[in-house]
Design a protein around this motif. Structure first.
Motif, PDB file in Angstrom:
ATOM      1  N   LEU A 156       0.830  -1.207   0.000  1.00 20.88           N
ATOM      2  CA  LEU A 156       0.000   0.000   0.000  1.00 20.88           C
ATOM      3  C   LEU A 156       0.862   1.253   0.000  1.00 20.88           C
ATOM      4  O   LEU A 156       0.539   2.243  -0.684  1.00 20.88           O
ATOM      5  N   ALA A 157       1.965   1.242   0.750  1.00 15.78           N
ATOM      6  CA  ALA A 157       2.862   2.399   0.746  1.00 15.78           C
ATOM      7  C   ALA A 157       3.487   2.593  -0.629  1.00 15.78           C
ATOM      8  O   ALA A 157       3.647   3.727  -1.106  1.00 15.78           O
ATOM      9  N   ALA A 158       3.847   1.496  -1.289  1.00 10.37           N
ATOM     10  CA  ALA A 158       4.423   1.599  -2.631  1.00 10.37           C
ATOM     11  C   ALA A 158       3.401   2.134  -3.621  1.00 10.37           C
ATOM     12  O   ALA A 158       3.710   2.981  -4.467  1.00 10.37           O
ATOM     13  N   PHE A 159       2.156   1.660  -3.527  1.00  8.08           N
ATOM     14  CA  PHE A 159       1.114   2.161  -4.430  1.00  8.08           C
ATOM     15  C   PHE A 159       0.862   3.644  -4.190  1.00  8.08           C
ATOM     16  O   PHE A 159       0.709   4.421  -5.130  1.00  8.08           O
ATOM     17  N   ALA A 160       0.814   4.038  -2.928  1.00  8.94           N
ATOM     18  CA  ALA A 160       0.609   5.454  -2.622  1.00  8.94           C
ATOM     19  C   ALA A 160       1.765   6.298  -3.135  1.00  8.94           C
ATOM     20  O   ALA A 160       1.569   7.398  -3.680  1.00  8.94           O
ATOM     21  N   GLY A 161       3.008   5.799  -2.971  1.00 10.06           N
ATOM     22  CA  GLY A 161       4.151   6.545  -3.480  1.00 10.06           C
ATOM     23  C   GLY A 161       4.125   6.682  -4.989  1.00 10.06           C
ATOM     24  O   GLY A 161       4.433   7.750  -5.529  1.00 10.06           O
ATOM     25  N   ALA A 162       3.749   5.611  -5.693  1.00  9.23           N
ATOM     26  CA  ALA A 162       3.664   5.678  -7.152  1.00  9.23           C
ATOM     27  C   ALA A 162       2.589   6.655  -7.597  1.00  9.23           C
ATOM     28  O   ALA A 162       2.801   7.463  -8.520  1.00  9.23           O
ATOM     29  N   GLY A 163       1.428   6.591  -6.943  1.00 10.69           N
ATOM     30  CA  GLY A 163       0.370   7.528  -7.302  1.00 10.69           C
ATOM     31  C   GLY A 163       0.747   8.968  -7.025  1.00 10.69           C
ATOM     32  O   GLY A 163       0.464   9.870  -7.831  1.00 10.69           O
ATOM     33  N   ALA A 164       1.400   9.205  -5.888  1.00  9.01           N
ATOM     34  CA  ALA A 164       1.815  10.572  -5.561  1.00  9.01           C
ATOM     35  C   ALA A 164       2.854  11.081  -6.546  1.00  9.01           C
ATOM     36  O   ALA A 164       2.814  12.247  -6.969  1.00  9.01           O
ATOM     37  N   ALA A 165       3.796  10.216  -6.938  1.00  6.59           N
ATOM     38  CA  ALA A 165       4.820  10.639  -7.896  1.00  6.59           C
ATOM     39  C   ALA A 165       4.197  10.994  -9.239  1.00  6.59           C
ATOM     40  O   ALA A 165       4.539  12.021  -9.849  1.00  6.59           O
ATOM     41  N   LEU A 166       3.264  10.158  -9.710  1.00  5.50           N
ATOM     42  CA  LEU A 166       2.610  10.462 -10.984  1.00  5.50           C
ATOM     43  C   LEU A 166       1.795  11.747 -10.887  1.00  5.50           C
ATOM     44  O   LEU A 166       1.789  12.562 -11.827  1.00  5.50           O
ATOM     45  N   ALA A 167       1.119  11.955  -9.758  1.00  5.71           N
ATOM     46  CA  ALA A 167       0.343  13.185  -9.591  1.00  5.71           C
ATOM     47  C   ALA A 167       1.243  14.418  -9.612  1.00  5.71           C
ATOM     48  O   ALA A 167       0.908  15.435 -10.224  1.00  5.71           O
ATOM     49  N   VAL A 168       2.406  14.324  -8.968  1.00  7.04           N
ATOM     50  CA  VAL A 168       3.345  15.461  -8.969  1.00  7.04           C
ATOM     51  C   VAL A 168       3.840  15.730 -10.384  1.00  7.04           C
ATOM     52  O   VAL A 168       3.934  16.893 -10.814  1.00  7.04           O
ATOM     53  N   VAL A 169       4.163  14.673 -11.128  1.00  6.23           N
ATOM     54  CA  VAL A 169       4.620  14.860 -12.504  1.00  6.23           C
ATOM     55  C   VAL A 169       3.541  15.525 -13.354  1.00  6.23           C
ATOM     56  O   VAL A 169       3.814  16.458 -14.132  1.00  6.23           O
ATOM     57  N   LEU A 170       2.301  15.074 -13.208  1.00  7.98           N
ATOM     58  CA  LEU A 170       1.210  15.667 -13.985  1.00  7.98           C
ATOM     59  C   LEU A 170       0.975  17.122 -13.596  1.00  7.98           C
ATOM     60  O   LEU A 170       0.719  17.973 -14.458  1.00  7.98           O
ATOM     61  N   LEU A 171       1.061  17.432 -12.303  1.00  7.65           N
ATOM     62  CA  LEU A 171       0.868  18.816 -11.871  1.00  7.65           C
ATOM     63  C   LEU A 171       1.975  19.714 -12.396  1.00  7.65           C
ATOM     64  O   LEU A 171       1.723  20.820 -12.890  1.00  7.65           O
TER      65      LEU A 171
END
Length: 961
Positions: A156-171
């Protein structure tokens, strides 16, 4: 069937037979892979036993007898039915399904990322998804979240980190460039680098967790079970389903934003949806499997090679191929080691992927006759024989009112106050020099740019009020520059012109394919329908794009230099095609640079210059020499075409023969240069030497501006009385005047500073800054390199510096003076009662001493001592404290300077107290500048050392620090 007719249509990029064969073989291989993979592991089983265990677990098949297996360390062991079922059904099967799903998800995400970013190297690593998952997992391991109930903490921590990284890249990309591919890639690289630094910080702060973090980063399915499969499936299924449904949109995004919007796609929204879907799929895979490379990179290329570039068949094929590849990679990781240990699966994929990708790149070449890409396959489709195809679109007029547009950051508007109209059925030419705003005007009309003032009306509707799909049903466009994925085929490129007429979830119908085939025939490229775009010439590709506009069937056509890549015959044929196949009322606005082509076809002309509409009128009104000369700023002569009677423009007057004025100017310059050279006062004739590298150094005259790159050479020049010719110094040259500019260090001098000072000569010591010496010589500068390993080298250096500087007399006098002083030191040393052994410490604690071939050894010998390292071949000998204890020197010389700023007395150092030289009467602190600079100061060092040795021999003590 009387109202039906058979057309022979070329196959679409992925041939049906090839697709069917691929899926048939893939599914069969998949069905056989599961029982075979269940049999592979540290305890080898037969496929039959694995199948019986699966049947017993899921279908209650009776399994009563015990089976025998060979243990990894040797021996035979019997497995009970319950143990066999546990191993196969509860340990291996979920792991196999997890590997298949993770591999498929990574490959599918790789296809999406490569299509959106139009980058063959794109994969889940590109946008920081894998880096974010790695950071989340590393943080969870460091915090001890791996021990949470169910084992959900790290995934779950890895999934959250991946989602957060992609969100930062998109922003970042959205605020920087609106989800453009360049900003996406740059943002992904920056975020990945930042996350890698955070992971390194976690490993540095928590050394106990380093092993677990590193193993997770290498990727593994060890210990994974049904709960991990439950974590994988939601993101994988949702992301995969969205990606497959959006396959048509992904095809259009591969063409670039401009073309995609011309064809009716809301590119930003579709890109965001696909990036989110691919990010969710890859994040789920990385969360449960760790970092597994190459799957998302090589599988899309392999499937594209087999099935073509269309994403419809490519996405599910990549899922199947990636799943099978990772499934068998994990099977290999479980069974390769003889002791039953397990390798990280990421290591296996890297070992397989690296050579494969190198081979793929080597094979990636242009098609040749006989290649599969050049074969034509045909199939028969039954279509309605409607000669006009789609019903003709209703005529739509175009009006532009007070249009003003400026690009971001530009103070001068690209367009200002544009007013024009286009009636149905007109073919209007848009003329103007480069940079006049033609392409910008067409982009505003197409709705790609939003003007700051004014509006564009299609009929009575503002173009900005229409969606991309609605605009694509009214107007078609051929942009000036189009990015085309080379693996697409001509038929599919034309078929994408029908996208705007489809419902969001609808696929291309037989009617759409018939319309595309008809457009290819009208454009004269039907024979190229099944050819990949990389096999087409520039003119053939441009005709395929014109066919796509015909298939789009719109009321308004915008051409931005659409015929620029065609030869004259195809330019005329292309415009005739557009006119002959145009439905009643179709309007054409064509930006052109060919004035004669515009005169031959256009009904009316619009002329732009510097963002303003200079003229709007008929051909007879605007095709005048004075107007065209004012626009293009070249002489224009008009003639009448002998066949059509339309005007033709002859530009310029041809190539002019060079007149005598230029020759006279060149001759005058040569005479002036000769006069200046002959009238200049002579500084002496040319001088030349051979330096100690064997290079010939030649100067037109004695050097007046010299840069010494080593401090000893500066001392030598100063001793010859040439200090006023030194124009720069190195950072370590503390004896130079502070007014001289510094040029860095003698090992890494600043080449720009040296070149800007324009010296006549640069001198360097051999073995120092060899890279800089080569760079300066490559730029034509005179560089002399001298050896300084003995006093003989010093005398030779002084002599040659005298030749290069024209100071031969001063050089001879300096050499005579130095030789006389050295002879006096030798004479005094002979009278010493005995010659003490001497050690000279060049640096502490990394003990360096003077060995054979070092001028320091000669200084010690001339002064009356014996270098205790004289037998060593190295110029500088590195040794330990234990070695120094064995040497047991009488005299211990400590250099004080930049290398040993505060060395301390050797008597105060550990392990040195047993030395006789540690007694304070046997230690001499010597200046580093004198002993490490093999110039005239080396003679000073010999004199000082001789005085110390004499005092030591007479028992008068030593010099304190």
């Amino acid at each position: 069937m009387a109202n039906m007719r058979l057309f022979r249509l070329p196959a679409l990029p992925a041939k049906p037979s090839r697709v069917i064969c691929f899926w048939a073989l893939g599914l069969v291989f998949c069905l056989f892979s599961i029982p075979l993979a269940c049999a592979v592991g540290s305890l080898p089983l037969s496929p039959a036993d694995a199948m019986r265990a699966l049947a017993a677990r899921f279908f209650h098949f009776p399994l009563e007898r015990e089976i025998l297996v060979y243990l990894p360390g040797g021996g035979i062991h019997g497995l009970s039915p319950e143990t066999l079922i546990l191993i196969v059904a509860d340990l291996r099967l979920p792991r196999i399904l997890l590997a298949f799903g993770a591999g498929g998800g990574l490959a599918l995400a790789g296809v999406v990322f490569q299509g959106i970013l139009r980058n063959p190297l794109a994969d889940p690593f590109t946008l920081g998804v894998s880096g974010g998952a790695a950071f989340g997992a590393a943080l969870a391991i460091s915090l001890g979240l791996g021990g949470l109930p169910g084992g959900f903490g790290i995934p779950l921590a890895a999934f959250a980190g991946a989602g957060a990284a992609l969100a930062v890249v998109l922003l970042i990309s959205r605020f920087s460039g609106g989800l453009e591919r360049e900003t996406l890639v740059l943002a992904g690289v920056v975020v990945s680098a930042f996350l890698a630094a955070l992971i390194a910080l976690i490993k540095a702060l928590d050394e106990e967790a380093v092993g677990a973090i590193v193993f997770w980063l290498m990727g593994s399915f060890q210990g994974r079970g049904w709960t991990d499969l439950a974590l994988l499936l939601p993101g994988l299924l949702l992301g995969g389903a969205i990606a497959c449904v959006q396959a048509k949109e992904l095809d259009l995004l591969s063409l670039g934003d401009t073309t995609a919007r011309h064809l009716g796609l809301a590119s930003r929204r579709s890109r965001l949806i696909l990036l989110t879907a691919a990010g969710a799929a890859s994040a789920s895979c990385v969360a449960v499997a760790g970092i597994i490379g190459f799957i998302g990179l090589i599988v899309p290329h392999l499937c594209r090679l087999l099935l073509g570039a269309r994403h419809g068949p490519l996405l599910p094929a990549a899922f199947l191929g990636g799943g099978l590849l990772l499934l068998w990679s994990d099977a290999a990781a479980r069974s390769l080691t003889a002791d039953g240990a397990e390798l990280p699966v990421g290591v296996i994929t890297a070992l397989l992927g690296g050579p494969f990708f190198c081979g793929f790149l080597a094979r990636n070449r242009s098609p040749r006759p006989g290649d599969p890409h050049r074969r034509r396959s045909w199939r028969t489709l039954e279509v309605t024989p409607d000669p006009a195809g789609d019903p003709p679109p209703p005529p739509v007029g175009l009006k532009v009112r007070s249009l003003t547009f400026s690009y971001a950051g530009q103070r001068i508007p690209a367009l200002e106050g544009i007013d024009l109209s286009l009636a149905p059925g007109e073919l209007v030419g848009l003329l103007g020099p480069n940079g006049s705003g033609k392409s910008t005007l067409l982009a505003c009309i197409a709705g790609l740019h939003v003007p700051q003032q004014g509006c564009v009306l299609l009929g009575d509707t503002p173009v900005t009020a229409l969606t991309d799909r609605e605009r694509a049903r009214i107007l078609a466009a051929v942009p000036q520059r189009t990015e085309i994925p080379p693996a697409f085929r001509a038929m599919h490129m034309v078929l994408m012109g029908r996208y705007a007429r489809l419902a969001p979830w609808q696929s291309y119908s037989a009617k759409d394919k018939a319309a595309a085939w008809s457009a290819l025939r009208r454009a004269g490229v039907a024979h190229l329908a099944d050819q990949p775009l990389f096999a087409l010439s520039g003119g053939e590709l441009q005709r395929v794009l014109l066919a796509r506009c015909l298939a789009q069937n719109t009321s308004l056509l915008l051409l931005d230099e659409a015929t620029a890549g065609l030869d004259p015959a195809y330019q005329i044929a292309g415009l005739n095609i557009l006119l002959a196949s145009a439905p009643p009322g179709r309007s054409v606005l064509a930006a052109m640079h060919d004035l004669n082509l515009a005169a031959a076809f256009c009904d009316r002309l619009l002329i732009l210059k510097k963002g303003r509409l200079l003229a709007d009128g008929s051909l007879s009104e605007l095709f005048q020499p004075e107007i065209l000369e004012d626009v293009y700023e070249v002489p224009v002569t008009l003639v009448s075409h002998p066949l059509t009677g339309r005007p033709q423009a002859l530009l310029g007057g041809g190539r002019k023969k060079a007149g005598s004025g230029l020759s006279a100017l060149v001759l005058a310059c040569l005479l002036s240069a000769f006069f200046l050279l002959t009238a200049s006062p002579s500084l002496g004739g040319p001088v030349a030497i051979v330096d100690d590298t064997g290079a010939a150094v030649s100067l037109p005259g004695p050097a007046g501006r010299i840069i010494p790159l080593y401090a000893a050479l500066g001392d030598t020049l100063a001793g010859m009385g040439l200090a006023d010719r030194i124009i720069a110094s190195t950072a370590a040259d503390t004896g130079s005047p502070p007014s001289l500019p510094s040029i860095g260090t003698h090992l890494r001098p600043n080449l720009e500073s040296i070149i800007s000072l324009a010296p006549d000569l640069v001198v360097q010591m051999r073995g120092r800054g060899e890279t800089a010496v080569r760079a300066l010589r490559d730029r034509g500068m005179a560089v002399a390199v001298f050896r300084m390993d003995s006093f003989a080298d010093l005398f030779s250096c002084i002599e040659r510096l005298g030749i290069l500087s024209g100071a031969n007399q001063a050089a001879a006098e300096l050499n005579a003076s130095l030789a006389e002083r050295l002879e006096a030191v030798r004479a005094a040393a002979i009278r010493l009662p005995r010659r003490p052994s001497v050690f000279l410490e060049a640096r502490y604690p990394n003990l360096l001493g003077a060995g054979e071939g070092n001028i320091l050894t000669e200084i010690i010998t001339i002064a009356g001592g014996v270098n205790c390292l004289a037998g060593h071949r190295e110029k500088l000998v590195r040794l330990s404290e234990e070695t120094l204890l064995l040497l047991d020197p009488d005299i211990y010389l400590v250099q004080v300077g930049t290398m040993n700023k505060a060395p301390g007395h050797p008597a105060d150092r550990p392990h040195f107290r047993a030395l006789k030289a540690v007694r304070r009467d046997g230690v001499l602190f010597v200046p580093e500048a004198a002993f490490s600079r093999p110039g005239p100061s080396a003679v000073d060092a010999a004199e000082d050392l001789a005085k110390f040795l004499r005092a030591w021999a007479e028992g008068r003590g030593a010099t304190e620090p």
